[in-house]
Design a protein around this motif. Structure first.
Motif, mmCIF file in Angstrom:
data_model
loop_
_atom_site.group_PDB
_atom_site.id
_atom_site.type_symbol
_atom_site.label_atom_id
_atom_site.label_comp_id
_atom_site.label_asym_id
_atom_site.label_seq_id
_atom_site.Cartn_x
_atom_site.Cartn_y
_atom_site.Cartn_z
ATOM 1 N N LEU A 24 -12.146 11.065 5.636
ATOM 2 C CA LEU A 24 -13.594 11.194 5.724
ATOM 3 C C LEU A 24 -14.307 10.408 4.627
ATOM 4 C CD1 LEU A 24 -13.830 15.011 6.574
ATOM 5 C CD2 LEU A 24 -14.153 13.074 8.133
ATOM 6 N N MET A 25 -13.760 10.428 3.419
ATOM 7 C CA MET A 25 -14.372 9.685 2.318
ATOM 8 C C MET A 25 -14.322 8.181 2.580
ATOM 9 S SD MET A 25 -15.821 11.335 -0.143
ATOM 10 C CE MET A 25 -15.732 10.280 -1.594
ATOM 11 N N SER A 26 -13.174 7.696 3.042
ATOM 12 C CA SER A 26 -13.038 6.266 3.325
ATOM 13 C C SER A 26 -13.975 5.842 4.445
ATOM 14 C CB SER A 26 -11.583 5.942 3.694
ATOM 15 O OG SER A 26 -10.714 6.239 2.625
ATOM 16 N N THR A 27 -14.095 6.702 5.447
ATOM 17 C CA THR A 27 -14.995 6.397 6.563
ATOM 18 C C THR A 27 -16.443 6.391 6.105
ATOM 19 O OG1 THR A 27 -13.429 7.422 8.113
ATOM 20 C CG2 THR A 27 -15.700 7.110 8.877
ATOM 21 N N ALA A 28 -16.828 7.404 5.320
ATOM 22 C CA ALA A 28 -18.208 7.491 4.840
ATOM 23 C C ALA A 28 -18.573 6.305 3.959
ATOM 24 C CB ALA A 28 -18.411 8.798 4.074
ATOM 25 N N HIS A 29 -17.609 5.794 3.201
ATOM 26 C CA HIS A 29 -17.862 4.663 2.318
ATOM 27 C C HIS A 29 -17.763 3.312 3.042
ATOM 28 C CE1 HIS A 29 -17.577 7.536 -0.956
ATOM 29 N NE2 HIS A 29 -17.962 6.601 -1.793
ATOM 30 N N GLY A 30 -17.355 3.319 4.310
ATOM 31 C CA GLY A 30 -17.238 2.055 5.037
ATOM 32 C C GLY A 30 -16.103 1.184 4.540
ATOM 33 N N ALA A 31 -15.005 1.812 4.076
ATOM 34 C CA ALA A 31 -13.894 1.039 3.505
ATOM 35 C C ALA A 31 -13.305 0.054 4.510
ATOM 36 C CB ALA A 31 -12.812 2.001 3.003
ATOM 37 N N GLY A 32 -13.096 0.510 5.741
ATOM 38 C CA GLY A 32 -12.514 -0.370 6.748
ATOM 39 C C GLY A 32 -13.398 -1.539 7.122
ATOM 40 N N LEU A 33 -14.718 -1.354 7.002
ATOM 41 C CA LEU A 33 -15.644 -2.425 7.351
ATOM 42 C C LEU A 33 -15.455 -3.653 6.467
ATOM 43 C CD1 LEU A 33 -18.903 -0.314 7.863
ATOM 44 C CD2 LEU A 33 -17.424 -1.285 9.640
ATOM 45 N N MET A 34 -15.023 -3.436 5.223
ATOM 46 C CA MET A 34 -14.847 -4.565 4.306
ATOM 47 C C MET A 34 -13.738 -5.525 4.750
ATOM 48 S SD MET A 34 -15.314 -3.008 0.497
ATOM 49 C CE MET A 34 -16.656 -1.897 0.074
ATOM 50 N N LEU A 35 -12.856 -5.053 5.628
ATOM 51 C CA LEU A 35 -11.751 -5.897 6.074
ATOM 52 C C LEU A 35 -12.106 -6.740 7.290
ATOM 53 C CD1 LEU A 35 -10.350 -3.746 4.215
ATOM 54 C CD2 LEU A 35 -8.331 -4.032 5.655
ATOM 55 N N ILE A 36 -13.274 -6.481 7.879
ATOM 56 C CA ILE A 36 -13.647 -7.221 9.088
ATOM 57 C C ILE A 36 -13.759 -8.728 8.853
ATOM 58 C CG2 ILE A 36 -15.510 -7.567 10.776
ATOM 59 C CD1 ILE A 36 -15.923 -4.593 10.838
ATOM 60 N N PRO A 37 -14.290 -9.191 7.711
ATOM 61 C CA PRO A 37 -14.326 -10.650 7.511
ATOM 62 C C PRO A 37 -12.944 -11.295 7.438
ATOM 63 C CG PRO A 37 -15.860 -9.550 6.016
ATOM 64 C CD PRO A 37 -15.022 -8.484 6.642
ATOM 65 N N LEU A 38 -11.901 -10.520 7.222
ATOM 66 C CA LEU A 38 -10.562 -11.081 7.042
ATOM 67 C C LEU A 38 -9.678 -10.963 8.273
ATOM 68 C CD1 LEU A 38 -9.812 -9.661 3.468
ATOM 69 C CD2 LEU A 38 -10.236 -12.059 4.050
ATOM 70 N N HIS A 70 -10.327 -0.787 -3.596
ATOM 71 C CA HIS A 70 -10.494 0.549 -3.038
ATOM 72 C C HIS A 70 -9.729 1.585 -3.863
ATOM 73 C CE1 HIS A 70 -11.499 -1.081 1.267
ATOM 74 N NE2 HIS A 70 -12.391 -1.413 0.347
ATOM 75 N N GLY A 71 -8.537 1.223 -4.302
ATOM 76 C CA GLY A 71 -7.719 2.174 -5.041
ATOM 77 C C GLY A 71 -8.277 2.530 -6.397
ATOM 78 N N ILE A 72 -8.935 1.585 -7.060
ATOM 79 C CA ILE A 72 -9.432 1.846 -8.416
ATOM 80 C C ILE A 72 -10.746 2.622 -8.413
ATOM 81 C CG2 ILE A 72 -10.878 -0.201 -8.808
ATOM 82 C CD1 ILE A 72 -9.471 -0.479 -11.532
ATOM 83 N N ASN A 73 -11.392 2.701 -7.267
ATOM 84 C CA ASN A 73 -12.618 3.485 -7.145
ATOM 85 C C ASN A 73 -12.269 4.970 -7.209
ATOM 86 O OD1 ASN A 73 -15.012 4.736 -6.439
ATOM 87 N ND2 ASN A 73 -15.429 3.411 -4.694
ATOM 88 N N PRO A 74 -12.829 5.712 -8.155
ATOM 89 C CA PRO A 74 -12.499 7.143 -8.260
ATOM 90 C C PRO A 74 -12.778 7.921 -6.984
ATOM 91 C CG PRO A 74 -13.904 6.441 -10.094
ATOM 92 C CD PRO A 74 -13.794 5.285 -9.180
#
Length: 210
Positions: free
Chosen positions: A117-131, A18-22
């Motif tokens: 808003l950017m993190s929410t729009a990109h679904g960043a938190g969703l990626m952590l659901i499998p973990l 997530h951090g390396i994504n511009p």
């Protein structure tokens, strides 16, 4: 390496991703610093960007934990998979048309809101659901998701993820601002939108197959 460490390493790995994504903030931090000709602006941008990202991820994680108190893990995983795959499809079709615009005169609060808003729009938190839900379940004394155990674990997972993300945006923004410059983005950068969509789809597939 003990198997119980792998989920935590994966959380840190997602923080790096997530951090390396511009689009997640380092590019904005560098642009603000260059616009105002002050490297301290770059440094000051890190914390609000990380806090906005963490707030967005926290909303998803704690919603998943709350649902897990009432749903079995299988139902929760299938629901998460549908959301992840749906988000990947939406991001593929419409994500590039929904860019959030924030001016170069924004303050730190505005920067934190933009990051949220950017993190929410990109679904960043969703990626952590499998973990995170399986991590909460694996060490639970009750053998099921409980608020008393799951919330501290989710908070620890959020802290590990956010720390890795913060370290990444700080490192990348310093390197780009001090030495590399933004010109390399025209020819030397990869298509992160495509990788991001693939990551969303992969997380959804993991929930289906897991």
């Amino acid at each position: 390496m003990p198997t119980e460490l792998w989920p935590w390493l994966a959380l840190a790995g997602l923080g790096f991703f997530h951090g390396i994504n511009p689009a997640m903030g380092w590019l904005f931090a560098v642009a603000l610093g260059l616009h105002r000709q002050n490297r301290r602006i770059v440094w000051a941008s890190w914390l609000p960007i990380a806090l906005g990202h963490a707030a967005s991820v926290a909303v998803v994680l704690f919603a998943a934990v709350a649902l897990g108190l009432f749903l079995d893990l299988s139902t929760l995983s299938r629901s998460g998979a549908v959301i992840l795959l749906g988000w990947a499809i939406w991001h593929t079709c419409f994500g590039h048309r929904r860019r959030l615009r924030v001016g170069m005169q924004t303050g730190l609060v505005g920067l934190a809101l933009w990051s949220f808003l950017m993190s929410t729009a990109h679904g960043a938190g969703l990626m952590l659901i499998p973990l995170v839900p399986p991590l909460c379940l694996s060490g639970s004394p009750a053998g099921s998701l409980t608020a008393s155990y799951s919330i501290p674990v989710a908070m620890a997972a959020l802290a590990v993820h956010t720390a890795a993300m913060l370290a990444t945006i700080a490192t990348v923004s310093i390197i780009v601002y001090e030495w590399v410059g933004l010109a390399f983005l025209r020819s030397g950068w990869i298509n992160f939108d495509l990788i991001w969509v693939a990551a969303l789809g992969a997380c959804g597939a993991l929930l289906i197959l897991g």
